[in-house]
Design a protein around this motif. Structure first.
Motif, PDB file in Angstrom:
ATOM      1  N   ARG A 233      -0.223  13.834  -0.354  1.00  0.00           N
ATOM      2  CA  ARG A 233      -0.479  12.396  -0.406  1.00  0.00           C
ATOM      3  C   ARG A 233      -0.879  12.070  -1.828  1.00  0.00           C
ATOM      4  O   ARG A 233      -1.912  12.509  -2.315  1.00  0.00           O
ATOM      5  CB  ARG A 233      -1.557  11.986   0.585  1.00  0.00           C
ATOM      6  N   THR A 235      -1.571   9.362  -4.979  1.00  0.00           N
ATOM      7  CA  THR A 235      -2.007   8.001  -5.305  1.00  0.00           C
ATOM      8  C   THR A 235      -2.087   7.861  -6.822  1.00  0.00           C
ATOM      9  O   THR A 235      -2.727   8.683  -7.469  1.00  0.00           O
ATOM     10  CB  THR A 235      -3.421   7.715  -4.734  1.00  0.00           C
ATOM     11  N   PHE A 292       2.908   0.303  -5.936  1.00  0.00           N
ATOM     12  CA  PHE A 292       2.571   1.435  -5.061  1.00  0.00           C
ATOM     13  C   PHE A 292       2.059   0.941  -3.714  1.00  0.00           C
ATOM     14  O   PHE A 292       2.425   1.453  -2.665  1.00  0.00           O
ATOM     15  CB  PHE A 292       1.528   2.352  -5.707  1.00  0.00           C
ATOM     16  N   ASN A 296       3.920   1.746  -0.395  1.00  0.00           N
ATOM     17  CA  ASN A 296       3.171   2.565   0.564  1.00  0.00           C
ATOM     18  C   ASN A 296       3.112   1.869   1.916  1.00  0.00           C
ATOM     19  O   ASN A 296       3.230   2.508   2.953  1.00  0.00           O
ATOM     20  CB  ASN A 296       1.750   2.817   0.018  1.00  0.00           C
TER      21      ASN A 296
HETATM   22  C1  LIG Z   1      -0.892   4.546   1.979  1.00  0.00           C
HETATM   23  O1  LIG Z   1      -0.507   4.501   3.353  1.00  0.00           O
HETATM   24  C2  LIG Z   1      -1.241   5.377   4.178  1.00  0.00           C
HETATM   25  C3  LIG Z   1      -0.678   5.321   5.575  1.00  0.00           C
HETATM   26  O2  LIG Z   1       0.296   4.368   5.743  1.00  0.00           O
HETATM   27  C4  LIG Z   1      -2.709   5.025   4.143  1.00  0.00           C
HETATM   28  O3  LIG Z   1      -3.452   5.905   4.956  1.00  0.00           O
HETATM   29  C5  LIG Z   1      -3.201   5.101   2.721  1.00  0.00           C
HETATM   30  O4  LIG Z   1      -4.557   4.715   2.649  1.00  0.00           O
HETATM   31  C6  LIG Z   1      -2.364   4.215   1.824  1.00  0.00           C
HETATM   32  N1  LIG Z   1      -2.803   4.403   0.466  1.00  0.00           N
HETATM   33  C7  LIG Z   1      -3.163   3.396  -0.297  1.00  0.00           C
HETATM   34  C8  LIG Z   1      -3.643   3.761  -1.644  1.00  0.00           C
HETATM   35  O5  LIG Z   1      -3.091   2.246   0.064  1.00  0.00           O
END
Ligand SMILES: *[C@@H]1O[C@H](CO)[C@@H](O)[C@H](O)[C@H]1NC(C)=O
Ligand SMILES: *[C@@H]1O[C@H](CO)[C@@H](O)[C@H](O)[C@H]1NC(C)=O
Length: 628
Positions: A233, A235, A292, A296
């Motif tokens: 994951r 970021t 992003f 996301n």
């Molecule tokens: C990205 O998406 C996931 C699940 O859809 C979530 O858990 C996560 O917090 C998101 N990340 C951000 C930085 O928004």
């Protein structure tokens, strides 16, 4: 560190006006150094991982320390006549020890690498806590960038006291062996790796920006694959600063900041009068963060990698294309909803917080093991700052080392990640040379001795001395490691294709079942075919038995019987038949006797009746006769 120097204006103000916010921690990332000899120095020491070269995350390295007689600060090329750093066959690799000072850490590392050293240890020249050795700032210049990206050996800074002890041992003719260990340098708790990249869209920062773009381009594919398969994951993060309140209306803050001085970035050219301003960088950073977020949300966070590489290629500052229009085109070409991104970015002129940038500022302060992010770009893996070169192989190695062991994805096990330790002595692991099956697996962590899976057959064992095929298909591979043989059209195997383990010689053979099964001579050992009429002949895996007098040999009961029973194959049945015949015979005989008796009785009575009257008997006799 160049970003920070460019920042000087805002940075100084910030430090001056809110000293307490700057009290955050910069964490010096360390790995272990274990001295194995001499005895007097034996122990585990800490050393600081340099922010260049390729630390062997997840692995270890053994070496012998060399402290050169000349060029002790490592600022010049090592010349083979003075110091031999290249390791000779059969010897440990050399770790060159040099003194801190007089030139860049990176130059020392480059000279060490060119001289053949496997790693470089820099001894601090003052008593202080360990520091992180970084790449030089551009201002100190020259052609330093030429070699920085080519440094591939790991580097470590050691304390002055440890450096002094090692030098003392070496000067008195001693030998110092050590083990550099990066296995715990990054946490590896589970089967998913969380990682962050702290970056900026500013592409005018010299070699550092160029190498960052090269990293994006080369790493993008791997990053997207890892993300799509759910292994990681990722970021992205962006550093911004805020303008101290007293300066909000100053020309500088107006040019560098958005949202009324809340979010600022340094001027890319350090010249407020030309080119792009800091606020252009902040806006583009915000746009990337929003990209992003939107990507996301739609379940495709990996599109960020496409956006940032495409933007850097299509919209560079030096081509004057670092603009919103250019950015919009990139967004649209990727099929991402532009309105959602604009909505996320909000009004940059309004005197309000922007939730995205606010969250970025909050995240900038270190928490847990991470420490504050002060170097751009900085990679954070499992909440620890990565140290070393930003290159695909080096970063992938670090990410791979951050998976719990054995859960790393296949990308981590590709040939360019391997160490090739299996090539020498099969890495000390179990192998079956004849079947070309080995328990040695080369990985980025070094070699692993682990019983393999071959053609869906799982091998079990310790991996070092013993592996054995298991499961229902186990005989399919190398006959389960068991003996097998064929002679004269007959084949025998000591592998039993069920769930049992091990090997067992088939009937007619004797042995360990693994290396050999010897034919048993049933005739000689009097195991079969021993009846008087029998004549025995041993064969491979069996025996032949024939009977004299036209009798037939019954293998099941190991005896000779008459031909008439040839069709009777079940020995139990034969016995039953014999029993029935026996009982029948006995019964018949009894009846016969009885009848004779009765007949005699009758005759006697008849004779006697001629002489005396016998009134009631004839009826009775008739009854008896009827009954027979
Ligand atoms: C990205 O998406 C996931 C699940 O859809 C979530 O858990 C996560 O917090 C998101 N990340 C951000 C930085 O928004
Ligand atoms: C053994 O197996 C490896 C990989 O499966 C292969 O590359 C090699 O050629 C094989 N060697 C022999 C002798 O069969």
């Amino acid at each position: 560190m160049k970003m920070l120097t460019k920042l000087s204006f805002l940075w100084c103000l910030w430090i001056f006006l809110c000293g307490s916010c700057c009290m955050g921690r910069f964490v010096v990332e360390k790995n272990n150094l274990k001295i194995t000899s001499p005895k007097s120095l034996r122990g585990v020491y800490e050393c600081a991982i340099g922010n260049f070269g390729v630390p062997k995350y997840g692995g270890t390295m053994i070496g012998t320390v060399v402290y050169p007689k000349f060029n002790q600060n490592g600022c010049h090329r090592f010349n083979d006549a003075d110091t031999s750093l290249s390791s000779k066959p059969g010897s440990f690799p050399s770790f060159v020890l040099v003194d801190r000072g007089d030139c860049y850490f990176t130059l020392k590392a480059w000279n060490a690498q060119m001289g053949g050293a496997a790693a470089i240890l820099v001894a601090d020249d003052r008593v202080e806590p360990l520091i992180t050795m970084d790449t030089p700032e551009e201002a100190n210049g020259g052609n330093v960038d030429d070699y920085i990206e080519k440094i591939t050996i790991p580097s470590a800074l050691i304390s002055k006291s440890l450096g002094d002890s090692i030098k003392k041992t070496l000067s008195s003719g001693g030998m110092v062996n050590m083990n550099l260990d990066w296995r715990e340098a990054l946490p590896h708790p589970d089967e998913r790796v969380e990682y962050e990249l702290w970056t900026s869209s500013n592409d005018e920062c010299g070699p550092k920006c160029e190498s960052e773009l090269n990293f994006f381009k080369s790493f993008k594919g791997a990053a997207q694959l890892l993300e799509q398969k759910g292994y990681t994951r990722f970021t992205p993060h962006y550093i911004t600063w805020y303008c101290p309140e007293a300066f909000i209306l100053s020309q500088q803050c107006k040019a560098q900041c958005i949202n009324n001085g809340r979010y600022c970035a340094p001027d890319p050219e350090q010249d407020f009068s030309r080119g792009y301003d800091g606020k252009d960088v902040v806006v583009q950073n915000l746009r990337q963060a929003c990209f992003f977020k939107v990507a996301n949300h739609s379940g495709k966070p990996w599109q960020w990698w496409d956006y940032v590489t495409d933007f850097a290629i299509r919209c560079p500052m030096r081509a004057h294309r670092y603009t919103e229009e250019c950015s919009d085109q990139v967004v649209q070409s990727l099929g991402v909803d532009l309105n959602k991104i604009k909505e996320c970015m909000g009004d940059r002129n309004a005197d309000v917080e922007n939730p995205i940038l606010k969250a970025e500022q909050d995240a900038q302060i270190g928490h847990g093991t991470r420490g504050d992010v002060t170097i751009l770009p900085t990679l954070v893996i499992n909440n620890r700052q990565y140290r070393g070169m930003l290159s695909k192989a080096a970063v992938l190695k670090a990410i791979c080392a951050s998976f719990q062991e054995t859960t790393e994805p296949s990308i981590c096990l590709t040939p360019d990640m391997e160490t090739n330790e299996c090539l020498v002595n099969n890495g000390g692991c179990w192998q079956d040379k004849s079947a070309n099956i080995t328990a040695c697996r080369d990985t980025f962590r070094g070699r692993i001795c682990e019983c393999p899976i071959v053609q869906n057959v799982k091998f079990v064992g310790d991996g070092y001395t013993h592996c054995e095929a298991s499961g229902p298909l186990r005989c399919a591979v190398n006959n389960g490691g068991c003996w097998q043989g064929a002679q004269a059209g007959r084949a025998y195997s000591a592998c039993i294709d069920d769930h049992t383990k091990g090997c067992k010689c088939p009937t007619g053979f004797r042995g360990d079942g693994v290396h050999s099964c010897e034919d048993v001579d049933e005739c000689k050992e009097k195991l079969a075919c021993q009846c008087p009429e029998c004549s025995c002949k041993n064969t491979w895996g069996s025996y032949e038995c024939s009977c004299s007098n036209g009798l037939f040999y019954m293998r099941e009961s190991d005896m000779c019987i008459g031909k008439y029973s040839a069709s009777v194959s079940n020995v139990g049945f034969v016995w039953m038949l014999i029993l029935i015949l026996g009982i029948g015979g006995a019964g018949g005989y009894a009846f016969y006797k009885y009848r004779i008796q009765r007949y005699m009785d009758y005759e006697i009575r008849a004779i006697m009746a001629q002489y005396m009257p016998l009134d009631n008997q004839p009826e009775n006799l008739n009854q008896v006769q009827h009954a027979v």
